[in-house]
Design a protein around this motif. Sequence first.
Motif, PDB file in Angstrom:
ATOM      1  N   THR A 131       0.844  -1.187   0.000  1.00 24.64           N
ATOM      2  CA  THR A 131       0.000   0.000   0.000  1.00 24.64           C
ATOM      3  C   THR A 131       0.880   1.239   0.000  1.00 24.64           C
ATOM      4  N   GLY A 132       1.130   1.780  -1.170  1.00 26.75           N
ATOM      5  CA  GLY A 132       1.939   2.984  -1.285  1.00 26.75           C
ATOM      6  C   GLY A 132       1.084   4.192  -1.609  1.00 26.75           C
ATOM      7  N   ARG A 133       0.719   4.335  -2.860  1.00 28.08           N
ATOM      8  CA  ARG A 133      -0.025   5.509  -3.332  1.00 28.08           C
ATOM      9  C   ARG A 133      -1.511   5.451  -3.006  1.00 28.08           C
ATOM     10  N   THR A 134      -2.049   4.258  -2.777  1.00 24.72           N
ATOM     11  CA  THR A 134      -3.481   4.106  -2.531  1.00 24.72           C
ATOM     12  C   THR A 134      -3.808   4.594  -1.120  1.00 24.72           C
ATOM     13  N   ASP A 135      -4.761   5.509  -1.025  1.00 21.79           N
ATOM     14  CA  ASP A 135      -5.086   6.108   0.272  1.00 21.79           C
ATOM     15  C   ASP A 135      -6.165   5.291   0.970  1.00 21.79           C
ATOM     16  N   VAL A 136      -5.754   4.152   1.518  1.00 22.80           N
ATOM     17  CA  VAL A 136      -6.653   3.238   2.214  1.00 22.80           C
ATOM     18  C   VAL A 136      -6.859   3.753   3.639  1.00 22.80           C
ATOM     19  N   PRO A 137      -8.106   3.854   4.108  1.00 20.90           N
ATOM     20  CA  PRO A 137      -8.350   4.346   5.472  1.00 20.90           C
ATOM     21  C   PRO A 137      -8.035   3.271   6.515  1.00 20.90           C
ATOM     22  N   LEU A 138      -7.958   3.695   7.763  1.00 16.02           N
ATOM     23  CA  LEU A 138      -7.809   2.744   8.853  1.00 16.02           C
ATOM     24  C   LEU A 138      -9.037   1.836   8.918  1.00 16.02           C
ATOM     25  N   ALA A 139      -8.806   0.577   9.222  1.00 16.11           N
ATOM     26  CA  ALA A 139      -9.901  -0.345   9.509  1.00 16.11           C
ATOM     27  C   ALA A 139     -10.358  -0.070  10.947  1.00 16.11           C
ATOM     28  N   ALA A 140     -11.477  -0.648  11.339  1.00 13.36           N
ATOM     29  CA  ALA A 140     -11.955  -0.465  12.716  1.00 13.36           C
ATOM     30  C   ALA A 140     -10.888  -0.921  13.713  1.00 13.36           C
ATOM     31  N   ALA A 141     -10.215  -2.025  13.414  1.00 13.98           N
ATOM     32  CA  ALA A 141      -9.145  -2.507  14.298  1.00 13.98           C
ATOM     33  C   ALA A 141      -8.002  -1.495  14.358  1.00 13.98           C
ATOM     34  N   GLY A 142      -7.704  -0.847  13.243  1.00 11.66           N
ATOM     35  CA  GLY A 142      -6.647   0.160  13.200  1.00 11.66           C
ATOM     36  C   GLY A 142      -7.004   1.398  14.005  1.00 11.66           C
ATOM     37  N   GLU A 143      -8.269   1.761  13.996  1.00  9.23           N
ATOM     38  CA  GLU A 143      -8.720   2.902  14.807  1.00  9.23           C
ATOM     39  C   GLU A 143      -8.543   2.584  16.291  1.00  9.23           C
TER      40      GLU A 143
END
Length: 194
Positions: free
Chosen positions: A21-33
């Motif tokens: 995941t470099g250029r793709t702006d993937v949001p945090l998952a619920a676990a990441g939050e």
Amino acid sequence: MEQALLIRHGQTEWSATGRHTGRTDVPLAAAGERQAARLRPLLDRLLDGRQPALVLSSPMARARRTAELAGLPAPRVDDDLREMDYGAYEGLTTPQIAADVPGFTVWTHPLPDGETLEQVGARADAVLARLAAADGVAVAVAHGHLLRVLGARWIGLEPACGGSLMLGTAAVCVLGDEHGRPALRHWNLLAADD
């Protein structure tokens, strides 16, 4: 700089499955939050009640959101903290790439249409110079591979040596020195689970 805290963003859907995941702006998952919010007590302990003199963040939403949930002051966006550009391998996992390129790792093989490790190392060096100029504790919130290169460069190693510095999601590292020589004070610290 008194010391620098490096913080990897919390888990995303892509990081959970090993997708580059470099250029793709993937949001945090619920676990990441949840991971990012659990960083607060760890950062409070490491900062010892002080406010950071400088907070930098990758421009990606996952890094900026991690900084916010961790209770850091609003960061200054630093484009040099963006993740390695994986080029044609964006969104693929290492096993998927290795099916066509045996033995593939980002540390040992070129990234077609992406960045070289030397280019990532030059960005890391620029960030280190900004962190080192801070009058107090500095913080950088960014991404796994970029932060591993940054750690290697801090202690005078080549960018590829970042391959030996494993780093989990929502992990904290502390750069400092010992007798005037750059040192990794802590690496891959994780917050306690609830």
